[in-house]
Write an enzyme that holds these catalytic residues in place. Structure first.
Site, short mmCIF file in Angstrom:
data_model
loop_
_atom_site.label_atom_id
_atom_site.label_comp_id
_atom_site.label_asym_id
_atom_site.label_seq_id
_atom_site.Cartn_x
_atom_site.Cartn_y
_atom_site.Cartn_z
N SER A 50 35.03 45.90 29.66
CA SER A 50 36.39 46.46 29.71
C SER A 50 36.95 46.56 28.28
O SER A 50 36.37 45.99 27.34
CB SER A 50 37.29 45.54 30.53
OG SER A 50 37.47 44.31 29.84
N ASP A 82 34.12 49.99 31.41
CA ASP A 82 34.91 49.84 32.63
C ASP A 82 36.37 50.27 32.34
O ASP A 82 36.97 49.80 31.37
CB ASP A 82 34.87 48.37 33.04
CG ASP A 82 35.41 48.12 34.43
OD1 ASP A 82 35.38 49.03 35.26
OD2 ASP A 82 35.86 46.97 34.68
N GLU A 134 37.86 58.50 38.49
CA GLU A 134 38.56 57.79 39.58
C GLU A 134 39.65 58.66 40.18
O GLU A 134 40.42 59.31 39.47
CB GLU A 134 39.15 56.46 39.08
CG GLU A 134 39.97 55.75 40.17
CD GLU A 134 40.28 54.27 39.90
OE1 GLU A 134 39.51 53.62 39.17
OE2 GLU A 134 41.29 53.78 40.42
N HIS A 213 35.60 49.63 43.28
CA HIS A 213 36.17 48.63 42.36
C HIS A 213 36.81 47.52 43.18
O HIS A 213 36.96 47.64 44.40
CB HIS A 213 37.24 49.28 41.47
CG HIS A 213 36.66 50.08 40.35
ND1 HIS A 213 36.82 49.73 39.04
CD2 HIS A 213 35.91 51.20 40.35
CE1 HIS A 213 36.20 50.61 38.27
NE2 HIS A 213 35.64 51.53 39.05
N GLY A 214 37.21 46.47 42.49
CA GLY A 214 37.97 45.41 43.15
C GLY A 214 37.22 44.80 44.31
O GLY A 214 37.79 44.50 45.36
#
Ligand code: G3H
Ligand code: 13P
Ligand code: ZN
Length: 311
Positions: A50, A82, A134, A213-214
């Site tokens: 990230s 990311d 995204e 994600h997540g």
């Protein structure tokens, strides 16, 4: 084998009905824990970095550590940015040797997201790098950005074909109810993912890799250990593993995991320091954190992702 892109990984994962683990990395012990488990199980890997990780450890250190992991294991490893938030960070990672980048334009309007994503795709593809885009917004915390539940929104299936064809992205992250961090649902709330939306998206994008994600399950054993040794994560709730397995069998080819790694590392360090308060050699307390990460990744590969033996 040099660092690879995700193209073959995703083709194989789609056809084989499994997913690749995309694990966030910040330091040596995290990288070793993940790659040692994957090497034992011959699992392909995505190691993702990230903006916060780059700030913490510096691009060059993470790059060299990941190259070392690749040399050590011989695994196909992709190094991925990311949540790249603008063209500049994507460019810097592409120029600096990453094989994959995410441009996260989800906070922008549909048109702005397309414009930004297409710009990154052009630059990346000319250099043999792949791009994740995204559509839709996840709740939760990334870096210092906190997206509240009200601001989160599911991906709209009617937008995905246009987004993919106009941008040329290689994979698409979607929002179906997962969220970042360790508090994914309210206490007492029943965890739920919108598999109906995923199915609609998959129909509109045949043979196209979807990213979740997540997707940490917020491993209860780690939460218990942290709480037992002085922490307080009593309201932490993750995505149930049966839901993640179901996603891995579908068009979801990449499953992002960070919070579980953080919990594993923290549980190992806390337990060790509580039992050995006089220790002050970082190797003594970081090693149990690394062991927890290794056990976690072994479990994810074999019981959730199904990518063991696929390298
Ligand atoms: O999605 C976000 C990842 O968990 C990375 O977190 O930005 O705090 O490094 P970070
Ligand atoms: P978790 O917080 O669920 O681990 O998600 C990580 C992630 O999506 C990184 O991009
Ligand atoms: Zn994410």
């Amino acid at each position: 084998m040099p660092l690879v892109t995700t193209t073959k990984m995703f083709d194989d994962a789609y056809a084989g009905k499994y997913a690749i683990g995309a694990f966030n990395v910040n330091n040596l012990e995290i990288i070793q824990g993940i790659t040692e488990a994957a090497a034992e199980l011959r699992a392909p890997l995505i190691l993702q970095v990230s903006a916060g990780a780059r700030k913490y450890a510096k691009h060059v250190y993470l790059m060299k550590l990941i190259e070392a992991a690749e040399q050590d294991t011989g695994l196909p490893i992709a190094i991925h940015l990311d949540h790249g938030e603008d063209f500049e960070i994507c460019k810097s990672c592409i120029d600096g040797g990453f094989t994959s980048v995410m441009i996260d334009g989800s906070k922008h309007s549909f048109e702005e997201n397309i414009k930004l994503t297409a710009e990154v795709v052009k630059y990346a593809h000319e250099r043999g790098v792949v791009v994740e885009g995204e559509l839709g917004k996840l709740a939760g915390i990334e870096d210092d950005v906190n997206v509240s539940e009200e601001d989160a929104s599911f991906t709209r299936p009617e937008e995905v074909e246009e987004f993919v064809s106009r941008t040329g992205v290689d994979s698409l992250a979607i929002a179906i109810g997962t969220s970042h961090g360790a508090y994914k649902f309210k206490p007492g709330q029943k965890p739920k993912l919108r598999f109906d939306i995923l199915e609609e998206i998959s129909k509109k994008l045949p043979n196209f890799p979807i990213v979740l994600h997540g997707a940490s399950s917020v491993v209860p054993e780690f939460v218990e250990t942290i709480n037992k040794y002085g922490g307080d994560l009593s309201d932490a709730i993750g995505i149930p593993e049966d839901m993640l397995r179901e996603a891995a069998r579908s068009s979801v080819c990449k499953i992002n995991i960070d919070s579980d790694l953080r919990l594993g590392m923290t549980a190992g360090v806390r337990e060790h320091m509580s039992k050995n308060p006089s220790h002050f050699d970082p190797r003594q307390y970081l090693a149990p954190g690394r062991e927890n990460i290794k056990a976690l990744v072994r479990h994810k590969i074999t019981k959730v992702l199904g990518c063991d033996g696929k390298a």
